[in-house]
Design a protein around this motif. Sequence first.
Motif, PDB file in Angstrom:
ATOM      1  N   ALA A   1      43.503  88.584  27.544  1.00 40.77           N
ATOM      2  CA  ALA A   1      42.759  87.888  26.500  1.00 40.77           C
ATOM      3  C   ALA A   1      41.580  88.706  26.003  1.00 40.77           C
ATOM      4  O   ALA A   1      41.069  88.471  24.915  1.00 40.77           O
ATOM      5  N   ILE A   2      41.134  89.699  26.819  1.00 38.34           N
ATOM      6  CA  ILE A   2      39.989  90.533  26.447  1.00 38.34           C
ATOM      7  C   ILE A   2      40.493  91.791  25.750  1.00 38.34           C
ATOM      8  O   ILE A   2      41.545  92.335  26.112  1.00 38.34           O
ATOM      9  N   THR A   3      39.727  92.258  24.780  1.00 40.52           N
ATOM     10  CA  THR A   3      40.065  93.504  24.094  1.00 40.52           C
ATOM     11  C   THR A   3      40.188  94.636  25.114  1.00 40.52           C
ATOM     12  O   THR A   3      39.372  94.726  26.040  1.00 40.52           O
ATOM     13  N   PRO A   4      41.183  95.514  24.978  1.00 41.29           N
ATOM     14  CA  PRO A   4      41.418  96.556  25.989  1.00 41.29           C
ATOM     15  C   PRO A   4      40.195  97.405  26.321  1.00 41.29           C
ATOM     16  O   PRO A   4      39.941  97.682  27.500  1.00 41.29           O
ATOM     17  N   TRP A   5      39.415  97.819  25.318  1.00 42.59           N
ATOM     18  CA  TRP A   5      38.275  98.685  25.632  1.00 42.59           C
ATOM     19  C   TRP A   5      37.183  97.930  26.393  1.00 42.59           C
ATOM     20  O   TRP A   5      36.467  98.522  27.219  1.00 42.59           O
ATOM     21  N   ARG A   6      37.047  96.636  26.148  1.00 40.39           N
ATOM     22  CA  ARG A   6      36.080  95.832  26.904  1.00 40.39           C
ATOM     23  C   ARG A   6      36.523  95.687  28.364  1.00 40.39           C
ATOM     24  O   ARG A   6      35.715  95.787  29.296  1.00 40.39           O
ATOM     25  N   MET A   7      37.803  95.435  28.568  1.00 48.71           N
ATOM     26  CA  MET A   7      38.328  95.341  29.921  1.00 48.71           C
ATOM     27  C   MET A   7      38.182  96.683  30.654  1.00 48.71           C
ATOM     28  O   MET A   7      37.906  96.726  31.863  1.00 48.71           O
ATOM     29  N   LEU A   8      38.340  97.766  29.922  1.00 47.35           N
ATOM     30  CA  LEU A   8      38.210  99.096  30.507  1.00 47.35           C
ATOM     31  C   LEU A   8      36.805  99.307  31.075  1.00 47.35           C
ATOM     32  O   LEU A   8      36.634  99.744  32.222  1.00 47.35           O
ATOM     33  N   PHE A   9      35.786  98.978  30.280  1.00 47.41           N
ATOM     34  CA  PHE A   9      34.411  99.125  30.756  1.00 47.41           C
ATOM     35  C   PHE A   9      34.136  98.224  31.965  1.00 47.41           C
ATOM     36  O   PHE A   9      33.450  98.625  32.907  1.00 47.41           O
ATOM     37  N   LEU A  10      34.668  97.018  31.939  1.00 45.70           N
ATOM     38  CA  LEU A  10      34.411  96.063  33.014  1.00 45.70           C
ATOM     39  C   LEU A  10      35.101  96.476  34.308  1.00 45.70           C
ATOM     40  O   LEU A  10      34.478  96.487  35.390  1.00 45.70           O
ATOM     41  N   VAL A  11      36.369  96.840  34.222  1.00 46.37           N
ATOM     42  CA  VAL A  11      37.137  97.192  35.413  1.00 46.37           C
ATOM     43  C   VAL A  11      36.602  98.468  36.066  1.00 46.37           C
ATOM     44  O   VAL A  11      36.569  98.584  37.293  1.00 46.37           O
ATOM     45  N   GLU A  12      36.166  99.417  35.264  1.00 42.46           N
ATOM     46  CA  GLU A  12      35.696 100.683  35.813  1.00 42.46           C
ATOM     47  C   GLU A  12      34.205 100.665  36.160  1.00 42.46           C
ATOM     48  O   GLU A  12      33.741 101.531  36.907  1.00 42.46           O
ATOM     49  N   GLY A  13      33.451  99.681  35.670  1.00 42.84           N
ATOM     50  CA  GLY A  13      32.017  99.646  35.919  1.00 42.84           C
ATOM     51  C   GLY A  13      31.580  98.764  37.063  1.00 42.84           C
ATOM     52  O   GLY A  13      30.727  99.158  37.877  1.00 42.84           O
ATOM     53  N   PHE A  14      32.169  97.576  37.189  1.00 41.92           N
ATOM     54  CA  PHE A  14      31.662  96.596  38.151  1.00 41.92           C
ATOM     55  C   PHE A  14      31.860  96.985  39.614  1.00 41.92           C
ATOM     56  O   PHE A  14      31.039  96.606  40.458  1.00 41.92           O
ATOM     57  N   PRO A  15      32.910  97.719  40.000  1.00 41.11           N
ATOM     58  CA  PRO A  15      33.021  98.112  41.416  1.00 41.11           C
ATOM     59  C   PRO A  15      31.805  98.846  41.960  1.00 41.11           C
ATOM     60  O   PRO A  15      31.511  98.745  43.157  1.00 41.11           O
ATOM     61  N   SER A  16      31.082  99.550  41.119  1.00 40.67           N
ATOM     62  CA  SER A  16      29.884 100.263  41.584  1.00 40.67           C
ATOM     63  C   SER A  16      28.820  99.294  42.087  1.00 40.67           C
ATOM     64  O   SER A  16      28.083  99.607  43.035  1.00 40.67           O
ATOM     65  N   VAL A  17      28.717  98.135  41.470  1.00 42.91           N
ATOM     66  CA  VAL A  17      27.731  97.134  41.896  1.00 42.91           C
ATOM     67  C   VAL A  17      28.035  96.672  43.314  1.00 42.91           C
ATOM     68  O   VAL A  17      27.135  96.518  44.152  1.00 42.91           O
ATOM     69  N   ILE A  18      29.295  96.464  43.614  1.00 37.92           N
ATOM     70  CA  ILE A  18      29.701  96.007  44.949  1.00 37.92           C
ATOM     71  C   ILE A  18      29.464  97.098  45.987  1.00 37.92           C
ATOM     72  O   ILE A  18      28.914  96.845  47.072  1.00 37.92           O
ATOM     73  N   ILE A  19      29.845  98.325  45.673  1.00 42.08           N
ATOM     74  CA  ILE A  19      29.718  99.428  46.630  1.00 42.08           C
ATOM     75  C   ILE A  19      28.253  99.761  46.891  1.00 42.08           C
ATOM     76  O   ILE A  19      27.896 100.252  47.970  1.00 42.08           O
TER      77      ILE A  19
END
Length: 558
Positions: free
Chosen positions: A260-278
């Motif tokens: 449902a999310i635009t591909p480039w928005r999902m790209l930023f989210l999927v590749e960015g948020f793991p850093s917050v957890i780590i």
Amino acid sequence: MPQHAHFDRIEQSSQFSWLQHDYDSDDWESEPDCTNDNSSANTYALQTLDGLPQSLPKIHDQASVDFRIEKSNRLDRRHSDATEQSFMLYTPDEEQSVVKKLDIRLVLFIALLYMLSFLDRSNIGNAKIAGLSRDLSLSSDQYEWLLRAFYITYIIFEWMTLLYRVIPPHVYIAVCVGCWGLIASLQAVSSSFGFMVILRLLLGICEAAFGPGVPFYLSFFYKRDELALRTGLFISAAPLATSFAASLAWAITKTSQYIAITPWRMLFLVEGFPSVIIAVFAWFYIPDSPETAVYLSPRERRIANLRLRKEKEIYKDGSTGKGLSFAEILQTLIDPKAYVTAVMFLCCNVAFSSLPVFLPTIIEEMGYSDLKSQALAAPPYLVAFVVVLLTSWLSDRWRTRSLFVCLHALLAAVGYTIIAIAGSKEESAGLGWRYAGVYPAATGFFSAITIIITWTINNQESDSRKGTGVAMLNIIGQLGPLIGTHLYPESDGPYYVKGMSICAAFMAAVGVLSLTLRLILSQKNSRAKAEYEAISEEDEGLVMKEGSGNLRRFEFML
């Protein structure tokens, strides 16, 4: 055997070594004679002539016995500092075990963090292919400003490398990782060019605080001739991240019809948020020094510290230099060799910054679809990942830097030349050659960058000078991306002959500069060797360090 001979038995793996000390003299022999017992491939017989005083002193960190071990032809063990200088403190097997643990637990984790940072930095190129420019109505100039914004703050805040000596690294690294992860994720909700520029500026600050100082941080744990491989493991995360980003972008683009999310928005989210957890995990896991590594036993922590005692700054009062020395910072700022390596780094970064960002577009405009261009962007970086590791390992093993820098710089120059020449031909004739040229180009500049960073640290004597040298390397070197991001305007597409030719020239310049620096350092070593031999023939080939009352001897690595 002398009347007052004394024996100490030290366990080494399943074998034992016997140390024989002679008490006939009042003083230690500075370089005891050593013989090898050929009865066992893993046995040493160490004999000290004119040996110990009547009361045997304890061996402290800075008061160890120097000796030379002559190995038999049957002994299959590397001739290391540990076996020469530290056998009475710990065995070579113990040191090897500690280094292996640091490689697995520390270096690989740092490489993971750098992979995430490089992923968040360079995925804007894949986001463009996935629809970023279309959805935000970005012109070619605006897209270039998004790239430029990151490097503006990245360059301005390079000085933060020195903070690794001021703030506890576990705090410093964790905060950096958490901040860039959050900012990278927020790019997914961007709705305008202005908001994206602000986020890219902030992302540059966070990544400047982390990545450029990592080789300096690793020097807290490794010797000079161990650092290239560990820097290679860290730097090789960049091509791995690039290939991963391309593969992930390909998967997201392929499945975009189900999201449902635009591909480039999902790209930023999927590749960015793991850093917050780590980042949360990094706070508790990252050590500040060898003595605070939670995955080492108390004995291993002591060994990790002892094995670096000759890498540290030892002053006349016997203390170890800590913190920052502003006098040494100023000395580094006027050091010509620091500027030579920085210019080499600048030249490499022209290619390093431009190709990962524009490669998906370049491949797409060769005639491939969006999906194929994303997939074809990955293999060159996987090859570069392997070659970087091999190059850094050989550089450490042969204790040379300049030859590898020159070799890979020229390799990259050849790759860019192939792409440029093929781009000037007809499309059907040059298509395969253009893609083939990407392999030596990517392999060359990633490998050259790895060794240049290591070389900079190797040829600065103290932590203050190392930190300043790395900061200078990055402040000057990161001007390269400001050049590189202007080399591929849309008007030069689809072949970008001018941009590829310029990159080839910059990489050729790196090869020339590396040989020039080798010649300069070789002359410095020769002059200093002659001066030192006039004082003491025992330390032949070493260079006496100047200034600050520092008693270490130093040799430039070529």
